[in-house]
Scaffold this motif. Structure first.
Motif, PDB file in Angstrom:
ATOM      1  N   GLY A 289       0.969  -1.109   0.141  1.00 42.11           N
ATOM      2  CA  GLY A 289      -0.055   0.086  -0.040  1.00 42.11           C
ATOM      3  C   GLY A 289       1.029   1.148  -0.011  1.00 42.11           C
ATOM      4  N   ASP A 290       0.680   2.116   0.932  1.00 45.70           N
ATOM      5  CA  ASP A 290       1.305   3.340   0.941  1.00 45.70           C
ATOM      6  C   ASP A 290       2.684   3.262   1.859  1.00 45.70           C
ATOM      7  OD1 ASP A 290      -0.038   3.604   3.375  1.00 45.70           O
ATOM      8  OD2 ASP A 290      -1.263   5.106   2.988  1.00 45.70           O
ATOM      9  N   HIS A 291       2.913   2.168   2.265  1.00 44.41           N
ATOM     10  CA  HIS A 291       4.165   1.986   3.096  1.00 44.41           C
ATOM     11  C   HIS A 291       5.245   0.913   2.735  1.00 44.41           C
ATOM     12  CE1 HIS A 291       2.117   4.108   6.023  1.00 44.41           C
ATOM     13  NE2 HIS A 291       2.861   3.998   7.135  1.00 44.41           N
ATOM     14  N   THR A 292       6.524   0.898   2.895  1.00 43.35           N
ATOM     15  CA  THR A 292       7.375   0.013   2.481  1.00 43.35           C
ATOM     16  C   THR A 292       7.768  -0.805   3.991  1.00 43.35           C
ATOM     17  OG1 THR A 292       8.175   1.008   0.728  1.00 43.35           O
ATOM     18  CG2 THR A 292       9.544  -0.616   1.565  1.00 43.35           C
ATOM     19  N   LEU A 293       7.736  -2.086   3.725  1.00 43.69           N
ATOM     20  CA  LEU A 293       8.035  -2.933   4.980  1.00 43.69           C
ATOM     21  C   LEU A 293       9.478  -3.437   4.898  1.00 43.69           C
ATOM     22  CD1 LEU A 293       4.969  -5.354   4.974  1.00 43.69           C
ATOM     23  CD2 LEU A 293       5.281  -2.917   6.407  1.00 43.69           C
ATOM     24  N   PHE A 294      10.435  -2.668   5.523  1.00 44.74           N
ATOM     25  CA  PHE A 294      11.659  -3.172   5.515  1.00 44.74           C
ATOM     26  C   PHE A 294      12.285  -4.203   6.646  1.00 44.74           C
ATOM     27  CE2 PHE A 294      12.109   1.227   3.785  1.00 44.74           C
ATOM     28  CZ  PHE A 294      12.943   0.907   2.655  1.00 44.74           C
ATOM     29  N   ILE A 295      12.612  -5.358   6.017  1.00 42.06           N
ATOM     30  CA  ILE A 295      12.833  -6.438   7.243  1.00 42.06           C
ATOM     31  C   ILE A 295      14.565  -6.395   7.301  1.00 42.06           C
ATOM     32  CG2 ILE A 295      13.077  -9.078   7.281  1.00 42.06           C
ATOM     33  CD1 ILE A 295      10.263  -9.176   5.882  1.00 42.06           C
ATOM     34  N   GLY A 296      15.027  -6.287   8.311  1.00 42.10           N
ATOM     35  CA  GLY A 296      16.421  -6.126   8.368  1.00 42.10           C
ATOM     36  C   GLY A 296      17.240  -7.446   9.168  1.00 42.10           C
ATOM     37  N   GLU A 297      18.214  -7.656   8.678  1.00 41.85           N
ATOM     38  CA  GLU A 297      19.122  -8.803   9.554  1.00 41.85           C
ATOM     39  C   GLU A 297      19.662  -8.308  10.531  1.00 41.85           C
ATOM     40  OE1 GLU A 297      21.294 -11.362   7.019  1.00 41.85           O
ATOM     41  OE2 GLU A 297      21.359 -12.934   8.642  1.00 41.85           O
ATOM     42  N   VAL A 298      19.814  -8.401  11.688  1.00 42.70           N
ATOM     43  CA  VAL A 298      20.566  -7.992  13.128  1.00 42.70           C
ATOM     44  C   VAL A 298      21.825  -8.226  12.967  1.00 42.70           C
ATOM     45  CG1 VAL A 298      20.467  -7.630  15.352  1.00 42.70           C
ATOM     46  CG2 VAL A 298      18.275  -7.917  14.188  1.00 42.70           C
ATOM     47  N   LYS A 299      22.677  -7.081  12.889  1.00 43.63           N
ATOM     48  CA  LYS A 299      24.150  -7.157  12.917  1.00 43.63           C
ATOM     49  C   LYS A 299      24.852  -6.704  14.358  1.00 43.63           C
ATOM     50  CE  LYS A 299      24.657  -8.434   8.708  1.00 43.63           C
ATOM     51  NZ  LYS A 299      24.653  -9.682   8.263  1.00 43.63           N
ATOM     52  N   TYR A 300      23.954  -6.209  14.975  1.00 41.45           N
ATOM     53  CA  TYR A 300      24.419  -5.742  16.387  1.00 41.45           C
ATOM     54  C   TYR A 300      23.286  -5.299  17.075  1.00 41.45           C
ATOM     55  CZ  TYR A 300      26.358  -2.417  20.042  1.00 41.45           C
ATOM     56  OH  TYR A 300      26.584  -1.847  21.270  1.00 41.45           O
ATOM     57  N   LEU A 301      23.440  -5.605  18.738  1.00 38.08           N
ATOM     58  CA  LEU A 301      22.314  -5.063  19.356  1.00 38.08           C
ATOM     59  C   LEU A 301      22.815  -5.201  20.960  1.00 38.08           C
ATOM     60  CD1 LEU A 301      21.144  -8.111  21.064  1.00 38.08           C
ATOM     61  CD2 LEU A 301      19.543  -8.146  19.077  1.00 38.08           C
ATOM     62  N   ARG A 302      22.231  -4.028  21.454  1.00 39.68           N
ATOM     63  CA  ARG A 302      22.498  -4.021  23.073  1.00 39.68           C
ATOM     64  C   ARG A 302      21.132  -3.788  23.637  1.00 39.68           C
ATOM     65  NH1 ARG A 302      25.869   1.694  23.032  1.00 39.68           N
ATOM     66  NH2 ARG A 302      23.725   3.151  22.596  1.00 39.68           N
ATOM     67  N   SER A 303      21.054  -3.959  24.826  1.00 43.45           N
ATOM     68  CA  SER A 303      19.855  -3.313  25.870  1.00 43.45           C
ATOM     69  C   SER A 303      20.160  -3.015  26.924  1.00 43.45           C
ATOM     70  CB  SER A 303      18.763  -4.701  25.664  1.00 43.45           C
ATOM     71  OG  SER A 303      19.123  -5.762  26.225  1.00 43.45           O
ATOM     72  N   MET A 304      19.310  -2.277  27.723  1.00 37.46           N
ATOM     73  CA  MET A 304      19.815  -1.987  29.025  1.00 37.46           C
ATOM     74  C   MET A 304      18.359  -1.868  29.862  1.00 37.46           C
ATOM     75  SD  MET A 304      20.691   2.136  28.966  1.00 37.46           S
ATOM     76  CE  MET A 304      19.435   3.213  29.038  1.00 37.46           C
ATOM     77  N   ASP A 305      18.813  -1.821  31.183  1.00 43.00           N
ATOM     78  CA  ASP A 305      17.269  -1.729  32.118  1.00 43.00           C
ATOM     79  C   ASP A 305      16.869  -0.257  32.220  1.00 43.00           C
ATOM     80  OD1 ASP A 305      17.081  -4.441  32.545  1.00 43.00           O
ATOM     81  OD2 ASP A 305      18.457  -4.205  34.373  1.00 43.00           O
ATOM     82  N   ALA A 306      15.788   0.019  31.528  1.00 44.56           N
ATOM     83  CA  ALA A 306      15.533   1.327  31.598  1.00 44.56           C
ATOM     84  C   ALA A 306      13.788   1.131  31.263  1.00 44.56           C
ATOM     85  CB  ALA A 306      15.981   2.341  30.584  1.00 44.56           C
ATOM     86  N   GLU A 307      12.992   2.365  31.669  1.00 46.05           N
ATOM     87  CA  GLU A 307      11.466   2.123  31.652  1.00 46.05           C
ATOM     88  C   GLU A 307      11.177   2.530  30.065  1.00 46.05           C
ATOM     89  OE1 GLU A 307       9.761   0.572  33.737  1.00 46.05           O
ATOM     90  OE2 GLU A 307      11.576   0.599  35.114  1.00 46.05           O
ATOM     91  N   PRO A 308      10.487   1.891  29.452  1.00 46.15           N
ATOM     92  CA  PRO A 308      10.225   2.035  27.727  1.00 46.15           C
ATOM     93  C   PRO A 308       9.112   3.384  27.727  1.00 46.15           C
ATOM     94  CG  PRO A 308       8.972   0.208  28.604  1.00 46.15           C
ATOM     95  CD  PRO A 308       9.690   0.461  29.567  1.00 46.15           C
ATOM     96  N   LEU A 309       9.161   3.922  26.741  1.00 50.54           N
ATOM     97  CA  LEU A 309       8.187   5.030  26.279  1.00 50.54           C
ATOM     98  C   LEU A 309       7.015   4.078  25.717  1.00 50.54           C
ATOM     99  CD1 LEU A 309       7.187   8.185  26.211  1.00 50.54           C
ATOM    100  CD2 LEU A 309       8.380   7.979  23.916  1.00 50.54           C
ATOM    101  N   LEU A 310       5.650   4.415  26.041  1.00 48.61           N
ATOM    102  CA  LEU A 310       4.675   3.693  25.488  1.00 48.61           C
ATOM    103  C   LEU A 310       3.864   4.821  24.627  1.00 48.61           C
ATOM    104  CD1 LEU A 310       3.415   1.439  28.211  1.00 48.61           C
ATOM    105  CD2 LEU A 310       5.287   0.852  26.593  1.00 48.61           C
ATOM    106  N   PHE A 311       3.089   4.168  23.655  1.00 45.74           N
ATOM    107  CA  PHE A 311       2.318   4.799  22.888  1.00 45.74           C
ATOM    108  C   PHE A 311       0.718   4.125  22.784  1.00 45.74           C
ATOM    109  CE2 PHE A 311       0.732   7.035  18.606  1.00 45.74           C
ATOM    110  CZ  PHE A 311       0.995   8.341  19.008  1.00 45.74           C
ATOM    111  N   TYR A 312      -0.224   4.777  22.894  1.00 47.68           N
ATOM    112  CA  TYR A 312      -1.595   4.162  23.103  1.00 47.68           C
ATOM    113  C   TYR A 312      -2.538   5.208  22.783  1.00 47.68           C
ATOM    114  CZ  TYR A 312      -5.804   1.650  24.363  1.00 47.68           C
ATOM    115  OH  TYR A 312      -7.085   1.122  24.561  1.00 47.68           O
ATOM    116  N   SER A 313      -3.720   5.059  21.733  1.00 51.25           N
ATOM    117  CA  SER A 313      -4.500   5.855  21.366  1.00 51.25           C
ATOM    118  C   SER A 313      -3.997   7.267  21.231  1.00 51.25           C
ATOM    119  CB  SER A 313      -5.555   5.559  22.547  1.00 51.25           C
ATOM    120  OG  SER A 313      -6.851   5.970  22.096  1.00 51.25           O
ATOM    121  N   GLY A 314      -2.943   7.348  20.464  1.00 54.22           N
ATOM    122  CA  GLY A 314      -2.559   8.861  20.306  1.00 54.22           C
ATOM    123  C   GLY A 314      -1.957   9.304  21.516  1.00 54.22           C
TER     124      GLY A 314
END
Ligand code: FAD
Ligand code: NAD
Length: 156
Positions: free
Chosen positions: A121-146
């Motif tokens: 449709g009016d978007h392109t779906l990019f599938i990415g192969e992961v080359k590097y990642l890291r994560s940390m303990d922190a609270e995430p930002l959320l988005f709901y109902s605008g």
């Protein structure tokens, strides 16, 4: 079907918020996106959906790579900025990892090479192969109902 009814229903799906980043010859670009998902464990694939009108679309096509920066609850400002909702030019102090610009202090950072691209449709779906990642303990930002929301750690 009415666009507004579609948006209202889709907005009922609670998500995190990411800033997608990429770089072409050292010139960086960032864009806020909530359309992100994990796709496959073997190989390790993720997906982002980029609208036809977004400048990011051509940038990822050209660079062939992107980073997903999952935002913390303290990065609402970054989300608004990279969605073009704060009308000022900022000098973003990107961190560079694997020749890619990433945001500092995100919940997770995922750097990918484009594995497949599908027009939908009016978007392109990019599938990415992961080359590097890291994560940390922190609270995430959320988005709901605008609206931006904070995470409640209580188990359901
Ligand atoms: P631009 O509008 O060109 O850039 C966005 C802003 O970032 C501008 O202010 C620009 O100056 C600044 N900027 C960009 N790069 C840099 C840099 N290197 N240094 C300093 N400033 C920079 N759209 C989608 O297609 N898919 C989604 O999943 C999606 N999810 C969204 C979720 C939320 C919560 C919100 C608020 C918006 C979402 N959008 C999504 C809309 C999208 O973020 C906006 O339409 C965006 O403005 C389009 O990006 P663009 O590449 O055209 O960026
Ligand atoms: P909104 O009412 O426009 O969107 C509600 C929900 O509808 C979003 O959370 C998303 O799931 C879906 N949606 C919105 N625009 C879409 C689009 N062009 N294509 C596919 N799905 C879409 O209000 P909002 O949530 O406050 O969004 C703020 C801005 O960010 C709007 O301009 C919106 O178009 C854009 N946005 C785009 C996407 C996307 O392209 N996938 C996702 C979220 C928000």
């Amino acid at each position: 079907m009415d666009d507004q009814a579609f948006r209202k229903a889709m907005g009922r799906f609670a998500t995190g918020v990411t800033v997608i980043t990429t770089s072409i010859d050292g010139v960086t670009h960032g864009m806020t996106a909530s359309a992100f998902m994990s796709v496959s464990l073997n190989p390790k694939l993720v997906l982002v959906s980029i609208g036809d009108k977004a400048r990011m679309l051509g940038k990822i096509k050209e660079s062939g790579k992107f980073a997903v920066n999952i935002l913390t609850e303290d990065q609402k400002d970054m989300s608004m900025y990279f969605a073009g909702q704060i009308k000022e030019e900022r000098d973003i102090d990107f961190e560079w990892i694997e020749d890619m610009p990433v945001l500092r202090s995100s919940v997770a950072t995922i750097i990918c090479d484009v594995y497949q691209a599908h027009e939908a449709g009016d978007h392109t779906l990019f599938i990415g192969e992961v080359k590097y990642l890291r994560s940390m303990d922190a609270e995430p930002l959320l988005f709901y109902s605008g609206k931006y929301r904070k995470f409640d750690k209580a188990e359901a």
